[in-house]
Write an enzyme that holds these catalytic residues in place. Structure first.
Site, PDB file in Angstrom:
ATOM      1  N   ASP A 158      -5.784  -1.314   1.183  1.00 48.52           N
ATOM      2  CA  ASP A 158      -6.481  -2.180   2.133  1.00 48.52           C
ATOM      3  C   ASP A 158      -6.647  -3.614   1.617  1.00 48.52           C
ATOM      4  OD1 ASP A 158      -6.780   0.170   3.484  1.00 48.52           O
ATOM      5  OD2 ASP A 158      -8.965   0.042   3.685  1.00 48.52           O
ATOM      6  N   HIS A 160      -7.294  -0.430  -2.798  1.00 50.06           N
ATOM      7  CA  HIS A 160      -7.195  -1.812  -2.315  1.00 50.06           C
ATOM      8  C   HIS A 160      -6.171  -2.549  -3.179  1.00 50.06           C
ATOM      9  CE1 HIS A 160     -11.158  -0.445  -0.969  1.00 50.06           C
ATOM     10  NE2 HIS A 160     -11.049  -1.319   0.017  1.00 50.06           N
TER      11      HIS A 160
END
Ligand code: ZN
Length: 552
Positions: free
Chosen positions: A368, A509
């Site tokens: 992400d 992430h």
């Protein structure tokens, strides 16, 4: 003399530069006689064994055929060792760009090793069908199974030489054996690559060592030019196995220093079976010759006459192209019309080969908040590992990384919307929240050329109104690595690899350097346990359910 004849063939001789004397003799290994039972009626066919084959040492180099003077006395008794493992680097499955896979299901006593050929969907579906049918034949209920860390399932794909192993070996050797050495083992062997074709032997063995109930090999050709698959039931003429046996005995006899040119005794049914099996596992060399491996334990009147009860090591033979052609049947020769042309090369990308998550245990790695400064490095890692992932991107960062976005898609990964600016969507008016999701999807589509079919709400905060308005499934997660806390690479591996079950969606992430650094270890760790990493859409077989989704 034979060696000179090989040279006279000029450029078409074996790629075997080293000439190494062998005949290390190990009397202690000659434990007993499994003596041959000749078939009286059998006559050796007419051919010239002296020019037909050479013995190879363990590197694939030719062995010297000793004359009586140089062979000395030491081989008067004991076993003949002729080495093992002749190899052809050109057939390395990784170098060829294939996608290696491996399965193990201990409940069913099932183990499988196979490869996919990128860009050849018919071949890959044929392989899946063979594996599925072997699973169905166990009669058990199948669900993809994973194993503890350290299971070694990251060593996957075909097993060099396994098409020519004895069935017992396939069920016994750790590379291919099912749990408990009983059940079903599927293995494959990449045996040739020429023209537009890759030849793969796919073998299914069932039973247990000493009690094999079936052993079936399919010869498949993947056509990299048109994506099709060809199948050849039988490759050899009827006389090939008997001739191979005669050649092997003649060469072993000469290797042991015998001067006799007396006819070789006819092979027994068991000896013919050994020779047939060896031919199934034979590899084509670049020049159209063959590399053939006979297992240890060969016994014959000729060897017995030299005081050799049986061979203690595999016997490697190099067969010249002329003899190899004479052994090969017409149907196979037609497939092999391009045998002497170099392999054109795999055109597809390994990470784009579809993975069936009903067959192979899958996890979806998701990244992400990018694209960012580390995203490109993560793509490099995915390519190097032949792996794929799903990226949930922020729309306002896409334009600055348009090249990376395009590359992510080209390499078989997936990109979903993670909104334009990362707000809590539930705190925005509905039109604004919807615009956050869909504007980012538009930006991604412009950069990637692919439609966006997923979104991930920041903080996992979403409601039904937003999902309905966006008309995209909201992808949450089932494992949060909490990598934003920067817990260190070891913790990231523990939180992902150790925690994963088939069907999990794992949150990372790619704006955190550790998460990118550790990606290669995570992928390898997953494969070690038996997982394949896939995109979110693949995890659901191409059709993600509507609404909130956090795992399969
Ligand atoms: Zn986020």
């Amino acid at each position: 003399m034979r060696h000179e004849e090989q040279h006279r063939r000029g450029a078409r001789r074996f790629r075997a530069p080293r000439v190494v004397p062998i005949l290390a003799l190990a009397a202690s290994l000659a434990l007993g006689g499994c003596s041959a039972e000749p078939v009286a009626a059998w006559q050796p066919p007419e051919f010239a064994p002296v020019t037909g084959a050479v013995l190879l040492d363990e590197t694939g180099g030719e062995t010297r055929t000793p004359d009586a003077a140089s062979s000395g006395e030491s081989e008067a008794q004991g076993a003949v060792e002729t080495g093992s493992g002749a190899d052809s680097a050109v057939l390395d499955q990784h170098a060829l760009g294939l996608m290696p896979e491996r399965l193990r299901n201990d409940d069913l006593g099932f183990a499988a090793r196979f490869v996919y050929v990128p860009g050849v969907p018919d071949f890959n579906e044929r392989v899946n069908a063979e594996v599925r049918s072997a699973i169905a034949a166990t009669g058990g209920e199948y669900t993809p199974q994973v194993h503890p860390v350290g299971s070694g399932l990251d060593d996957r794909g075909c097993v060099e030489g396994s098409a020519g192993w004895s069935a017992d070996e396939v069920l016994e050797r750790p590379e291919t054996a099912p749990a408990g050495e009983a059940g079903t083992a599927v293995t494959c062997d990449v045996t040739a690559a020429f023209g537009d074709l890759i030849e793969v032997r796919l073998r299914v063995v069932t039973g247990k060592p000493g009690a094999v109930s079936s052993d079936h090999t399919t010869v498949l050709f993947a056509n990299v030019a048109d994506g099709s698959v060809l199948e050849v039931a039988s490759q050899w003429n009827d006389h090939a196995a008997a001739e191979l046996w005669t050649l092997a005995m003649d060469l072993l006899r000469r290797e042991a220093g015998a001067l006799s040119s007396a006819p070789i005794a006819a092979p027994s049914e068991a000896q013919l079976a050994l020779a047939r099996n060896a031919l199934v596992g034979a590899k084509r060399t670049e020049d159209g010759g063959l590399l053939v491996r006979l297992p240890p334990g060969l016994a014959s009147p000729e060897l017995e006459g030299l005081g050799i009860d049986f061979t203690s090591q595999p016997t490697q033979l190099g067969i010249d192209p002329e003899t190899a052609r004479a052994w090969t049947n017409e149907a196979y020769l037609q497939v092999h019309a391009a045998l002497d042309t170099p392999f054109s090369g795999v055109t597809g990308t390994p990470s784009r080969v579809p993975i069936d998550c009903d067959l192979i245990p899958c996890v979806a790695l998701t990244y992400d908040d990018g694209p960012g400064p580390f995203t490109s490095r993560l793509v490099d890692t995915l390519i190097a590992e032949r792996a794929r992932a799903t990226f949930f991107m922020l729309g306002d960062r896409v334009d600055a990384h348009a090249d990376t976005v395009a590359r992510i898609i080209a390499e078989g990964n997936e990109i979903g919307s993670h909104t334009m600016t990362h707000p809590d969507l539930t705190e925005l008016p509905l039109p604004e929240a919807t615009a956050q999701v869909l504007d980012a999807a538009d930006a991604i589509e412009r950069a990637s050329g692919e439609p966006v079919t997923l979104f991930r709400p920041p903080y996992g905060e979403v409601n039904d109104e937003i999902i309905d308005a966006a008309q995209l499934p909201a992808i949450l997660w089932s494992i949060d690595t909490n990598d934003w806390q920067e817990p260190g690479e070891q913790a990231l591996i523990e939180r992902s690899v150790l925690a994963a079950d088939p069907g999990d969606v794992i949150l990372f992430h790619d704006i955190h350097s550790d998460s990118v650094e550790v990606a290669s270890d995570v992928i390898r760790g997953m494969r070690d346990r038996g997982f394949e990493t896939v995109t979110v859409t693949e995890l659901f077989g191409g059709s993600v359910p509507e609404g909130r989704v956090s795992s399969r």
